[in-house]
Design a protein around this motif. Structure first.
Motif, PDB file in Angstrom:
ATOM      1  N   TYR A 438       0.818  -1.214   0.000  1.00  0.00           N
ATOM      2  CA  TYR A 438       0.000   0.000   0.000  1.00  0.00           C
ATOM      3  C   TYR A 438       0.856   1.270   0.000  1.00  0.00           C
ATOM      4  CZ  TYR A 438      -3.282  -3.579   1.466  1.00  0.00           C
ATOM      5  OH  TYR A 438      -4.028  -4.736   1.533  1.00  0.00           O
ATOM      6  N   HIS A 439       2.162   1.096   0.044  1.00  0.00           N
ATOM      7  CA  HIS A 439       3.077   2.249   0.082  1.00  0.00           C
ATOM      8  C   HIS A 439       4.145   2.113  -1.006  1.00  0.00           C
ATOM      9  CE1 HIS A 439       1.457   3.593   4.008  1.00  0.00           C
ATOM     10  NE2 HIS A 439       1.275   2.298   4.212  1.00  0.00           N
ATOM     11  N   HIS A 440       3.769   1.473  -2.088  1.00  0.00           N
ATOM     12  CA  HIS A 440       4.722   1.196  -3.164  1.00  0.00           C
ATOM     13  C   HIS A 440       5.300   2.495  -3.749  1.00  0.00           C
ATOM     14  CE1 HIS A 440       6.406  -1.862  -5.808  1.00  0.00           C
ATOM     15  NE2 HIS A 440       6.144  -1.105  -6.862  1.00  0.00           N
ATOM     16  N   ASN A 441       4.525   3.561  -3.681  1.00  0.00           N
ATOM     17  CA  ASN A 441       4.968   4.844  -4.223  1.00  0.00           C
ATOM     18  C   ASN A 441       6.233   5.349  -3.528  1.00  0.00           C
ATOM     19  OD1 ASN A 441       4.431   7.206  -5.952  1.00  0.00           O
ATOM     20  ND2 ASN A 441       4.145   8.266  -4.004  1.00  0.00           N
ATOM     21  N   ASN A 442       6.437   4.920  -2.278  1.00  0.00           N
ATOM     22  CA  ASN A 442       7.628   5.370  -1.546  1.00  0.00           C
ATOM     23  C   ASN A 442       8.929   4.971  -2.238  1.00  0.00           C
ATOM     24  OD1 ASN A 442       5.623   5.917   0.477  1.00  0.00           O
ATOM     25  ND2 ASN A 442       7.238   5.824   2.023  1.00  0.00           N
ATOM     26  N   ILE A 443       8.903   3.836  -2.920  1.00  0.00           N
ATOM     27  CA  ILE A 443      10.139   3.371  -3.537  1.00  0.00           C
ATOM     28  C   ILE A 443      10.236   3.733  -5.016  1.00  0.00           C
ATOM     29  CG2 ILE A 443      10.709   1.504  -1.952  1.00  0.00           C
ATOM     30  CD1 ILE A 443       9.317  -0.442  -3.790  1.00  0.00           C
ATOM     31  N   THR A 444       9.197   4.274  -5.563  1.00  0.00           N
ATOM     32  CA  THR A 444       9.236   4.638  -6.987  1.00  0.00           C
ATOM     33  C   THR A 444       9.210   6.147  -7.215  1.00  0.00           C
ATOM     34  OG1 THR A 444       6.814   4.477  -7.158  1.00  0.00           O
ATOM     35  CG2 THR A 444       8.101   2.497  -7.675  1.00  0.00           C
ATOM     36  N   PHE A 445       8.714   6.904  -6.232  1.00  0.00           N
ATOM     37  CA  PHE A 445       8.513   8.337  -6.442  1.00  0.00           C
ATOM     38  C   PHE A 445       9.823   9.076  -6.706  1.00  0.00           C
ATOM     39  CE2 PHE A 445       8.023  12.696  -4.703  1.00  0.00           C
ATOM     40  CZ  PHE A 445       7.150  13.175  -5.659  1.00  0.00           C
ATOM     41  N   SER A 446      10.914   8.651  -6.112  1.00  0.00           N
ATOM     42  CA  SER A 446      12.173   9.391  -6.248  1.00  0.00           C
ATOM     43  C   SER A 446      12.621   9.513  -7.693  1.00  0.00           C
ATOM     44  CB  SER A 446      13.278   8.721  -5.426  1.00  0.00           C
ATOM     45  OG  SER A 446      13.514   7.405  -5.885  1.00  0.00           O
ATOM     46  N   MET A 447      12.217   8.560  -8.539  1.00  0.00           N
ATOM     47  CA  MET A 447      12.643   8.648  -9.939  1.00  0.00           C
ATOM     48  C   MET A 447      11.879   9.724 -10.719  1.00  0.00           C
ATOM     49  SD  MET A 447      15.199   6.814 -10.168  1.00  0.00           S
ATOM     50  CE  MET A 447      15.418   7.322 -11.865  1.00  0.00           C
ATOM     51  N   MET A 448      10.862  10.299 -10.098  1.00  0.00           N
ATOM     52  CA  MET A 448      10.164  11.406 -10.739  1.00  0.00           C
ATOM     53  C   MET A 448      11.042  12.664 -10.747  1.00  0.00           C
ATOM     54  SD  MET A 448       7.194  10.285 -11.710  1.00  0.00           S
ATOM     55  CE  MET A 448       6.188  11.746 -11.919  1.00  0.00           C
ATOM     56  N   TYR A 449      11.989  12.744  -9.803  1.00  0.00           N
ATOM     57  CA  TYR A 449      12.822  13.951  -9.714  1.00  0.00           C
ATOM     58  C   TYR A 449      14.312  13.620  -9.626  1.00  0.00           C
ATOM     59  CZ  TYR A 449      12.831  12.763  -4.708  1.00  0.00           C
ATOM     60  OH  TYR A 449      12.974  12.112  -3.503  1.00  0.00           O
ATOM     61  N   ALA A 450      14.684  12.374  -9.881  1.00  0.00           N
ATOM     62  CA  ALA A 450      16.063  11.922  -9.670  1.00  0.00           C
ATOM     63  C   ALA A 450      17.089  12.707 -10.470  1.00  0.00           C
ATOM     64  CB  ALA A 450      16.174  10.432 -10.002  1.00  0.00           C
ATOM     65  N   TYR A 451      16.678  13.293 -11.579  1.00  0.00           N
ATOM     66  CA  TYR A 451      17.632  14.018 -12.421  1.00  0.00           C
ATOM     67  C   TYR A 451      17.414  15.530 -12.385  1.00  0.00           C
ATOM     68  CZ  TYR A 451      18.669   9.345 -13.963  1.00  0.00           C
ATOM     69  OH  TYR A 451      19.031   8.019 -13.983  1.00  0.00           O
ATOM     70  N   SER A 452      16.613  15.993 -11.426  1.00  0.00           N
ATOM     71  CA  SER A 452      16.423  17.433 -11.264  1.00  0.00           C
ATOM     72  C   SER A 452      17.642  18.080 -10.623  1.00  0.00           C
ATOM     73  CB  SER A 452      15.182  17.714 -10.409  1.00  0.00           C
ATOM     74  OG  SER A 452      15.347  17.168  -9.103  1.00  0.00           O
ATOM     75  N   GLU A 453      18.428  17.285  -9.884  1.00  0.00           N
ATOM     76  CA  GLU A 453      19.680  17.737  -9.274  1.00  0.00           C
ATOM     77  C   GLU A 453      20.690  16.603  -9.377  1.00  0.00           C
ATOM     78  OE1 GLU A 453      20.042  20.754  -8.197  1.00  0.00           O
ATOM     79  OE2 GLU A 453      18.108  21.507  -7.472  1.00  0.00           O
ATOM     80  N   ASN A 454      21.933  16.901  -9.025  1.00  0.00           N
ATOM     81  CA  ASN A 454      22.960  15.867  -8.917  1.00  0.00           C
ATOM     82  C   ASN A 454      22.984  15.392  -7.471  1.00  0.00           C
ATOM     83  OD1 ASN A 454      23.648  16.641 -11.579  1.00  0.00           O
ATOM     84  ND2 ASN A 454      25.108  18.139 -10.804  1.00  0.00           N
ATOM     85  N   TYR A 455      22.482  14.184  -7.243  1.00  0.00           N
ATOM     86  CA  TYR A 455      22.163  13.784  -5.875  1.00  0.00           C
ATOM     87  C   TYR A 455      23.202  12.866  -5.238  1.00  0.00           C
ATOM     88  CZ  TYR A 455      17.397  15.686  -5.965  1.00  0.00           C
ATOM     89  OH  TYR A 455      16.304  16.516  -6.004  1.00  0.00           O
ATOM     90  N   VAL A 456      23.268  12.991  -3.897  1.00  0.00           N
ATOM     91  CA  VAL A 456      23.879  11.995  -3.018  1.00  0.00           C
ATOM     92  C   VAL A 456      22.745  11.351  -2.236  1.00  0.00           C
ATOM     93  CG1 VAL A 456      25.381  11.617  -1.028  1.00  0.00           C
ATOM     94  CG2 VAL A 456      26.062  13.242  -2.806  1.00  0.00           C
ATOM     95  N   LEU A 457      22.734  10.025  -2.158  1.00  0.00           N
ATOM     96  CA  LEU A 457      21.735   9.311  -1.360  1.00  0.00           C
ATOM     97  C   LEU A 457      22.302   9.150   0.046  1.00  0.00           C
ATOM     98  CD1 LEU A 457      20.753   6.476  -3.877  1.00  0.00           C
ATOM     99  CD2 LEU A 457      19.874   8.815  -3.739  1.00  0.00           C
ATOM    100  N   PRO A 458      21.768   9.871   1.045  1.00  0.00           N
ATOM    101  CA  PRO A 458      22.392   9.874   2.369  1.00  0.00           C
ATOM    102  C   PRO A 458      21.646   9.019   3.397  1.00  0.00           C
ATOM    103  CG  PRO A 458      21.027  11.817   2.146  1.00  0.00           C
ATOM    104  CD  PRO A 458      20.759  10.953   0.923  1.00  0.00           C
ATOM    105  N   LEU A 459      22.376   8.144   4.035  1.00  0.00           N
ATOM    106  CA  LEU A 459      21.914   7.503   5.273  1.00  0.00           C
ATOM    107  C   LEU A 459      22.901   7.972   6.337  1.00  0.00           C
ATOM    108  CD1 LEU A 459      21.047   3.912   3.990  1.00  0.00           C
ATOM    109  CD2 LEU A 459      19.483   5.825   4.413  1.00  0.00           C
ATOM    110  N   SER A 460      22.617   9.135   6.895  1.00  0.00           N
ATOM    111  CA  SER A 460      23.613   9.873   7.670  1.00  0.00           C
ATOM    112  C   SER A 460      23.419   9.694   9.168  1.00  0.00           C
ATOM    113  CB  SER A 460      23.533  11.364   7.323  1.00  0.00           C
ATOM    114  OG  SER A 460      22.377  11.952   7.916  1.00  0.00           O
ATOM    115  N   HIS A 461      24.254  10.400   9.918  1.00  0.00           N
ATOM    116  CA  HIS A 461      24.213  10.358  11.379  1.00  0.00           C
ATOM    117  C   HIS A 461      22.863  10.822  11.911  1.00  0.00           C
ATOM    118  CE1 HIS A 461      25.358  14.505  10.371  1.00  0.00           C
ATOM    119  NE2 HIS A 461      24.757  14.850  11.482  1.00  0.00           N
ATOM    120  N   ASP A 462      22.218  11.762  11.214  1.00  0.00           N
ATOM    121  CA  ASP A 462      20.940  12.291  11.695  1.00  0.00           C
ATOM    122  C   ASP A 462      19.853  11.231  11.765  1.00  0.00           C
ATOM    123  OD1 ASP A 462      21.418  14.972  12.317  1.00  0.00           O
ATOM    124  OD2 ASP A 462      21.318  15.574  10.226  1.00  0.00           O
TER     125      ASP A 462
END
Length: 684
Positions: A438-462
């Protein structure tokens, strides 16, 4: 309060008890012009404390910006902290630059500036904003240091740095807090007990290099090491913008640290904080009896929730202080990139402020136009002055063009942290798999804007503090499922466009939340009864190896041609599949993630070309702690159109897994690889 009795400022020359001869200024007229314009990018070579020879006499030259001071003196251990001993002269009245030369003074001397303001009878002892070294907290004096002693040996790295940090180069970043990565444990030594303590820069250099190299990360990102007073701020409330923290050693020790890591072929990114600074009375705040570095209006100049001040980005001298600091770390310490903290707090005048607590810009909007100009000037200066280095914005809003050139209206950063992807994926991964459909959009939505910026995928200290739980504790299910979920997540992450960042401890599944006071739980890797942690670390190492070896994962990282969905719609099975490509079709990799604990046998998958496919990596391999449900046999495509592809294969999807497939480019078992009939073939 009544005015203290202080010596009067001499009219000319530099007066002190041991040297009365007038000394020429260290500043040229051009220096002063550039400083006034905010464009003196080598300002740290003039401001602060610098060993100098004047008329054959060795000593130290001091210079400080304090336009609203009535009198300033240099106090230190060399003059008994006597305010009358070494007065400074206002040498450049229009800009408010004070100077003095103290003969006979050497490296290691402790000092501060004692400032008597023109206003409110304000008297205060301040550290040097441009100091190269500071005392170990809780002491606060600046220290005279010459940072030119180290003989650098990293020329080979610097020559290849631009290529290694290109937009289409693989970057797998290991984020580290030096104070808690690893401690020297308490131990008994002859005649004493050595307490649990920080490792030094020189101890960290080989230990951290060996670890990062062994597990195939390309870069280390250091949480702030610019001097800071409070350990609990993690370095994000900085007082020394030109001084590496003394917690781990001297400036030369830090240069050794960087040099050592570079010689191993590993880059270093430094967290740098121009967004705010603490109110500690001995540092930048209310420096000369006025709000010199911060905005005077608290609606613009304070972050109440953080208890900090905001830099006055509209003042050229303040912008100069910050931009020169950024360039200082890139030049003098050979840092390869800066991750700029809390950019969103700089861009918006109403950031964390209620109605009535902020002042609109000249057009009535909430955009902080002066901060925008500062960030653009910062990035322009970095790329012009130190080519090959990078800047990364920690920017959590939808501000446009963060990583686009300033000449088209962008901010000019190289990369931006993809906070939206991070939040969506962590929310998804926390769910019980039965609800994920029921939350499949969570894993697909990022590709709607993936090339709008040059991204780093962060799993950070925060993401692993303040009761958020460690990465492994976020995962649902029993022990096996938790590790399987995390492996599946990491596999998907390494396939997703964007550079990778993982905070220390996440690579081996530390159970505890990160605690800045304690070392990571390294004992987990040596526990024979629980191999899951070592197996997860092995899996992350393999992901990093594939990431660097396979051009499809980076060669078109910022180009939509480098990605296409195979099937983003299989929400019923919580399965996604996509392909990553380079310019060479033979490099194409297929990623299939099954985010349920249900194995999918005889799962048909569309493939981009006919041929023979094999399993490059399977997170369910027993080597990594999985159940061992592998595709050990090659998979030959069928001419069955599937999922928008003209051909397809049948494979097994293990539970809670990510599988990576690749097409063979040579004949296997005497069976030639076929080609897609839709692809034009060369003629003889």
């Amino acid at each position: 309060m009544s005015a203290p009795h202080l010596p009067q400022q001499p009219e000319s020359g530099i007066h002190n008890h041991t040297h009365t001869q007038a000394v020429p200024s260290i500043f040229s007229e051009f220096d002063l012009y550039l400083f006034g314009q905010g464009k003196h990018f080598h300002l740290y070579e003039k401001m602060g404390a610098h060993p100098r020879v004047v008329n054959g006499v060795e000593g130290v030259n001091f210079a400080v910006w304090a336009p609203n001071a009535r009198t300033i003196s240099v106090i230190g251990d060399f003059n008994g902290w006597n305010r009358s001993a070494n007065l400074m002269e206002l040498r450049h009245q229009d800009l408010g630059v004070w100077e003095t030369f103290i003969p006979g003074l050497q490296e290691g001397a402790l000092y501060k500036y004692s400032i008597y303001s023109r206003y409110n009878n304000y008297v205060v002892d301040k550290i040097d904003p441009y100091a190269f070294a500071c005392e170990l907290r809780p002491n606060t004096a600046s220290i005279v240091r010459d940072i030119k002693h180290h003989e650098w040996q990293d020329a080979a790295w610097l020559e290849q740095r631009a290529q290694r940090q290109d937009l289409n180069a693989p970057m797998s970043i290991y984020e580290v807090h030096l104070g808690s990565w690893r401690h020297v444990p308490e131990r008994h030594v002859p005649g004493a007990v050595e307490e649990d303590r920080f490792m030094t820069y020189r101890e960290l250099a080989p230990a951290l290099t060996e670890y990062v190299k062994a597990h195939d990360f390309t870069h280390i990102e250091l949480m702030p090491i610019t001097e800071y007073p409070f350990d609990g701020s993690w370095g994000y409330q900085c007082t020394g913008y030109y001084a590496p923290t003394s917690r781990f050693g001297t400036p030369e020790d830090f240069q050794y640290f960087v040099d050592y890591i570079h010689q191993a072929g590993i880059g270093i990114i430094l967290d740098w904080v121009p967004s705010h600074f603490p109110k500690d009375g001995y540092a930048l705040s209310y420096f000369d009896g006025t709000h010199l570095y911060e905005y005077p209006d608290p609606r613009k100049g304070e972050h109440k929730e953080w208890g900090t001040y905001v830099f006055d980005y509209g003042r050229s001298e303040v912008r100069n202080f910050l931009i020169a600091s950024a360039l200082f770390w890139l030049r003098e310490y050979h840092i390869d990139g800066l991750r700029v903290d809390a950019v969103a707090s700089m861009l918006y005048l109403d950031y964390l402020r209620e109605s009535g607590e902020w002042v609109p810009n000249e057009h009535g909007g909430r955009e902080h136009l002066e901060a925008v100009t500062f960030l653009q000037q910062l990035n322009e200066a970095v790329y012009a002055e130190v080519p090959g280095t990078i800047t990364v914005a920690e920017e959590s809003s939808a501000w446009p063009l963060v990583t686009r050139p300033t000449y088209v209206g962008g901010l000019g950063f190289t990369h931006k942290w993809n906070m939206g992807w991070m939040h969506d994926m962590l929310e998804y991964m926390k769910l019980d798999p039965v609800h994920r459909r029921y939350h499949h959009n969570n894993i697909t939505f990022s590709m709607m804007y993936a090339y709008s910026e040059n991204y780093v995928l962060p799993l950070s200290h925060d993401e692993v503090v303040h009761i958020k739980g460690s990465m492994i504790r976020k995962m649902p299910g029993d022990l096996w499922q938790k590790f399987a979920n995390l492996r599946a997540f990491y596999g998907y992450m390494w396939g997703h466009p964007g550079k990778k960042l993982l905070f220390m401890g996440g690579e081996f599944g530390q159970w505890s939340e990160w605690n800045y006071k304690e070392s990571l739980d390294w004992h987990l890797l040596a526990e024979p009864s629980d191999p899951h942690h070592a197996q997860l670390l092995d899996f992350v190492s393999q992901l990093n190896q594939i990431y660097q070896r396979e051009p499809a994962l980076s060669a078109l990282d910022c180009d939509p041609a480098g990605f296409s969905w195979i099937d983003p719609h299989d929400s019923d099975n919580s399965v996604i599949s996509f392909q990553r490509r380079s310019k060479d079709a033979d490099d194409t990799l297929l990623f299939i993630s099954n985010f349920t604990p249900v194995p999918r046998h005889d799962y048909r998958l569309g493939v981009p070309a006919s041929g023979i496919y094999y399993e490059l990596l399977n997170s369910d391999d027993t080597r990594y702690g999985g159940s061992g449900l592998l595709n050990t046999e090659d998979m030959t495509s069928d001419p069955i159109a599937w999922q928008s592809c003209s051909h397809s294969i049948v494979l097994t999807l293990p539970p809670l897994s990510t599988v990576i497939l690749k097409r063979r480019t040579d004949s296997v078992g005497n069976e030639p690889v076929t080609t897609n009939p839709d692809t034009p073939q060369p003629t003889e």
